[in-house]
Design an enzyme around this catalytic site. Structure first.
Site, PDB file in Angstrom:
ATOM      1  N   CYS A  56       0.878  -1.558  -0.066  1.00  0.00           N
ATOM      2  CA  CYS A  56       0.336   0.207   0.356  1.00  0.00           C
ATOM      3  C   CYS A  56       1.475   1.075  -0.067  1.00  0.00           C
ATOM      4  O   CYS A  56       0.154   1.613  -0.590  1.00  0.00           O
ATOM      5  CB  CYS A  56      -0.699   0.109   1.131  1.00  0.00           C
ATOM      6  SG  CYS A  56      -1.934   1.434   1.555  1.00  0.00           S
ATOM      7  N   CYS A  73      -6.120  -4.132   6.670  1.00  0.00           N
ATOM      8  CA  CYS A  73      -7.418  -2.955   6.570  1.00  0.00           C
ATOM      9  C   CYS A  73      -8.457  -3.777   6.217  1.00  0.00           C
ATOM     10  O   CYS A  73      -9.428  -3.072   5.813  1.00  0.00           O
ATOM     11  CB  CYS A  73      -6.881  -2.067   6.429  1.00  0.00           C
ATOM     12  SG  CYS A  73      -6.685  -1.866   4.693  1.00  0.00           S
TER      13      CYS A  73
END
Length: 396
Positions: A95, A192
């Site tokens: 990410c 997440c």
């Protein structure tokens, strides 16, 4: 602005320092109506609202940028593909590499911004040869490891206002003093996009689960599993072996064989590693180092692991020794050996993990681990059997 306390205080400090600040929240979820549950989940609609309230308090413009398609392709799909290949990936590294400091940074620069500021705990130093990434002032909160994917060019456009703050408690106290409502908001934990925290169950919904054999290093079948892709190197619990080890000691996962759908287990000492090899490598700057000549460094393989001394060098790949783990266009690899005279062997190294190289407090670069050399039996490589996804190689 993630909606958490760290990015809120980082934005406040940037404003206080006199910068022209614009708040940006990244919409990464494919389900925008998702709500947060305590410390689980992030980038939810609740987080976006929290970030907007902070921006209003700071009197700065605020936008939500939808990067959900890019996030799915570069992070979620990569996560699934890595597990399918028998690896244990780090989606936070991907990410940072693909979203926060590539897609976001590229868009910011295209719009005329000078830098992207985040709430990471790391330190930037303007050295004689350019911008350097260093550990935060307090190692207990240091997040330089997850920023190890940043290149020297990207670091030139980064800003980490929290790097000199020694504790999260001080950040929360500062947020409360500033009237920031998220001062006591729990930190996000787990992955997440897997807010329930059950990675194995989530993977079962995205990968076919095929029962197979659990074998020891000699190939003897000692148990069965309901899907090899849910296991990871170093795992001890949940093996459900049919018979105990001869010495009565527990056994650990040593490797995953995706092609034959086998999980290999053995004693803990076989998890000890003296060399690791991998790919997807990048540099954050080379401080007077000729990578073609052996140089000393430290290597860290997890966000909260201790770094260990090592020796590294860049070598040309011998075409006669090229394996399926080398990308076809890869011409060099970095070989790094753990200095066992100064450090204990690494334990539980899994393909897919990220290794970050340091010199002192400075980040030199990073790579993704593909295979490992066991300390217990010199010359014996672990974790490379039937790897089905190839990558450029950097060895440690």
């Amino acid at each position: 602005m993630s909606g958490g306390v760290d990015s809120a205080v980082a934005a406040a400090r940037a404003v206080e320092a006199g910068h022209e600040v614009v708040g940006v929240h990244l919409a990464l979820s494919r389900m925008p109506g998702t709500l947060r549950t305590g410390s689980r989940g992030c980038c939810t609609i609740e987080d976006a609202m929290d970030a907007r309230r902070v921006a209003n308090l700071l009197d700065i413009p605020f936008y939500v940028w939808d990067f959900s398609e890019r996030f799915k392709a570069d992070v979620v799909d990569d996560f699934v593909a890595e597990y399918e290949a028998g690896r244990t990936p780090n989606p936070c590294m991907r990410c940072n590499e693909k979203i926060k400091f590539a897609a976001l940074l590229d868009k910011a620069i295209a719009l005329g911004f000078d830098a992207v500021a985040t709430g990471h705990y790391a330190t930037l130093v303007d050295g004689p040869a350019g911008r350097e990434l260093h550990r935060a002032s307090a190692w207990a909160k240091d997040q330089s490891y997850v920023l190890g994917v940043l290149t020297e060019e990207q670091l030139a456009h980064c800003y980490f206002p929290l790097g000199d703050t020694p504790s999260k408690e001080l950040i929360r106290a500062e947020a409360e003093e500033r009237g920031i409502q998220v001062a006591a908001k729990p930190d996000s934990h787990d992955i997440c996009f897997i807010p329930e925290g059950d990675t194995r169950e989530w993977l079962s919904e995205h990968l076919d689960r095929e029962p197979g054999e659990i074998v020891d290093e000699s190939g003897d079948v000692i148990g069965t599993h309901d899907g090899a892709r849910g296991y990871t190197v170093g795992q001890r619990r949940g093996l459900q072996l049919g018979r105990p080890a001869v010495d009565g000691n527990p056994r650990y996962v040593l490797s995953i064989r995706p092609v034959s759908n086998q999980v290999v287990v053995g004693p803990k000492e076989r998890l000890a590693i003296s060399r690791i090899a991998g790919g997807r490598y990048s540099w954050a700057g080379e401080p007077g180092i000729d990578p073609g000549v052996a140089f000393s460094c430290d290597v860290q393989i997890r966000a909260h692991a201790d770094p260990v001394p090592a020796v590294a060098r860049l070598v040309e790949i011998d075409e006669a020794e090229r394996t399926e783990l080398h990308r076809a266009d890869a011409s060099h690899e970095i070989v790094v050996d753990i200095d066992l005279a100064l450090a204990e062997p690494l334990l539980g190294v899994a393909p897919g993990q990220t290794a970050v190289l340091y010199r002192g407090t400075r980040v030199l670069g990073q790579f993704t681990i593909d295979r490992a050399l066991a300390s217990a039996e010199p010359g014996t490589e672990l974790h490379v059997e039937e790897m089905s996804v190839a990558a450029p190689t950097m060895s440690v």
